[in-house]
Design a protein around this motif. Sequence first.
Motif, mmCIF file in Angstrom:
data_model
loop_
_atom_site.group_PDB
_atom_site.id
_atom_site.type_symbol
_atom_site.label_atom_id
_atom_site.label_comp_id
_atom_site.label_asym_id
_atom_site.label_seq_id
_atom_site.Cartn_x
_atom_site.Cartn_y
_atom_site.Cartn_z
ATOM 1 N N GLU A 128 -1.298 5.956 7.704
ATOM 2 C CA GLU A 128 -1.309 6.445 6.309
ATOM 3 C C GLU A 128 -0.095 5.849 5.600
ATOM 4 O O GLU A 128 1.012 5.987 6.085
ATOM 5 C CB GLU A 128 -1.260 7.967 6.318
ATOM 6 N N PRO A 129 -0.279 5.164 4.454
ATOM 7 C CA PRO A 129 0.829 4.459 3.816
ATOM 8 C C PRO A 129 1.819 5.329 3.040
ATOM 9 O O PRO A 129 2.882 4.851 2.662
ATOM 10 C CB PRO A 129 0.136 3.481 2.872
ATOM 11 N N TYR A 130 1.485 6.582 2.785
ATOM 12 C CA TYR A 130 2.390 7.442 2.032
ATOM 13 C C TYR A 130 3.047 8.419 2.999
ATOM 14 O O TYR A 130 2.370 9.242 3.619
ATOM 15 C CB TYR A 130 1.650 8.168 0.913
ATOM 16 N N TYR B 206 2.013 1.264 8.166
ATOM 17 C CA TYR B 206 1.624 -0.126 7.890
ATOM 18 C C TYR B 206 0.506 -0.634 8.788
ATOM 19 O O TYR B 206 0.459 -0.327 9.978
ATOM 20 C CB TYR B 206 2.837 -1.040 8.023
ATOM 21 N N LEU B 207 -0.347 -1.453 8.215
ATOM 22 C CA LEU B 207 -1.485 -2.029 8.919
ATOM 23 C C LEU B 207 -1.045 -2.864 10.115
ATOM 24 O O LEU B 207 -1.607 -2.732 11.208
ATOM 25 C CB LEU B 207 -2.304 -2.889 7.946
ATOM 26 N N ASP B 208 -0.046 -3.720 9.950
ATOM 27 C CA ASP B 208 0.380 -4.583 11.047
ATOM 28 C C ASP B 208 0.976 -3.777 12.201
ATOM 29 O O ASP B 208 0.771 -4.101 13.371
ATOM 30 C CB ASP B 208 1.324 -5.690 10.580
ATOM 31 N N LEU C 160 -8.311 9.397 19.404
ATOM 32 C CA LEU C 160 -8.538 9.807 18.016
ATOM 33 C C LEU C 160 -7.629 8.991 17.108
ATOM 34 O O LEU C 160 -6.428 8.895 17.356
ATOM 35 C CB LEU C 160 -8.229 11.298 17.859
ATOM 36 N N VAL C 161 -8.233 8.397 16.075
ATOM 37 C CA VAL C 161 -7.462 7.639 15.087
ATOM 38 C C VAL C 161 -7.842 8.156 13.707
ATOM 39 O O VAL C 161 -9.019 8.290 13.380
ATOM 40 C CB VAL C 161 -7.731 6.120 15.176
ATOM 41 N N ILE C 162 -6.818 8.451 12.919
ATOM 42 C CA ILE C 162 -6.996 8.921 11.545
ATOM 43 C C ILE C 162 -6.365 7.870 10.649
ATOM 44 O O ILE C 162 -5.186 7.543 10.818
ATOM 45 C CB ILE C 162 -6.313 10.290 11.355
ATOM 46 N N LEU C 163 -7.129 7.294 9.711
ATOM 47 C CA LEU C 163 -6.588 6.223 8.902
ATOM 48 C C LEU C 163 -7.205 6.167 7.519
ATOM 49 O O LEU C 163 -8.228 6.786 7.260
ATOM 50 C CB LEU C 163 -6.776 4.866 9.601
ATOM 51 N N VAL C 164 -6.549 5.415 6.658
ATOM 52 C CA VAL C 164 -7.063 5.134 5.319
ATOM 53 C C VAL C 164 -7.458 3.658 5.260
ATOM 54 O O VAL C 164 -7.080 2.861 6.118
ATOM 55 C CB VAL C 164 -6.042 5.480 4.206
ATOM 56 N N TYR D 155 0.461 -4.440 4.419
ATOM 57 C CA TYR D 155 0.655 -5.323 5.569
ATOM 58 C C TYR D 155 2.031 -5.964 5.446
ATOM 59 O O TYR D 155 2.346 -6.573 4.440
ATOM 60 C CB TYR D 155 -0.428 -6.407 5.598
ATOM 61 N N GLY D 156 2.859 -5.784 6.445
ATOM 62 C CA GLY D 156 4.170 -6.437 6.441
ATOM 63 C C GLY D 156 5.297 -5.585 5.904
ATOM 64 O O GLY D 156 6.246 -6.109 5.335
ATOM 65 N N GLY D 157 5.207 -4.284 6.053
ATOM 66 C CA GLY D 157 6.309 -3.427 5.631
ATOM 67 C C GLY D 157 6.147 -2.888 4.233
ATOM 68 O O GLY D 157 5.129 -3.111 3.574
ATOM 69 N N PRO D 158 7.185 -2.194 3.730
ATOM 70 C CA PRO D 158 7.079 -1.500 2.445
ATOM 71 C C PRO D 158 6.842 -2.419 1.253
ATOM 72 O O PRO D 158 6.253 -2.009 0.265
ATOM 73 C CB PRO D 158 8.412 -0.757 2.311
ATOM 74 N N SER D 159 7.291 -3.644 1.335
ATOM 75 C CA SER D 159 7.066 -4.562 0.210
ATOM 76 C C SER D 159 5.902 -5.504 0.488
ATOM 77 O O SER D 159 5.658 -6.437 -0.263
ATOM 78 C CB SER D 159 8.340 -5.367 -0.076
ATOM 79 N N GLY D 160 5.158 -5.238 1.554
ATOM 80 C CA GLY D 160 4.043 -6.105 1.920
ATOM 81 C C GLY D 160 2.848 -5.942 1.010
ATOM 82 O O GLY D 160 2.743 -4.987 0.236
#
Length: 127
Positions: free
Chosen positions: A7-9, A37-39, A52-56, A61-66
């Motif tokens: 989850e990105p947030y 992050y995706l990566d 179990l995987v929970i995702l959006v 990709y590549g950190g907060p500025s990715g």
Amino acid sequence: MKILIVEPYEDVLKDVERQVIASVPESKIEQLDATLYLDNAERLIEKKKYDLVILVHELPYGGPSGELLNEGYNILIPKIKKQNPNSIVIGMSPRARNVRVKPDYVFEERMNQFSGFIRAVLRKHFE
């Protein structure tokens, strides 16, 4: 049970993590990993077989500025299922676009209803 949350947030990630911990008996949680992050999720999935995987769907990709990619389901779900075909994937993006690979379940309610949802899924698959 090995669990991964993607989850990105950070505030939402912590909320989901709290609700999972409250919904799953502690004795059943073998490992609980979480990432923004995706990566990072790709690396974790390559190393472990999650139950179990929970995702959006939309993930950086590549950190907060990715770059923000609208490909989370399409990239991660095939990798999850390759590692563990019995893994249960819960998607938290009910209005995701460009979805070629769908999660097993999509959570579409308010976050305060997530713990009930997760308990129902776990009862169906892990009891």
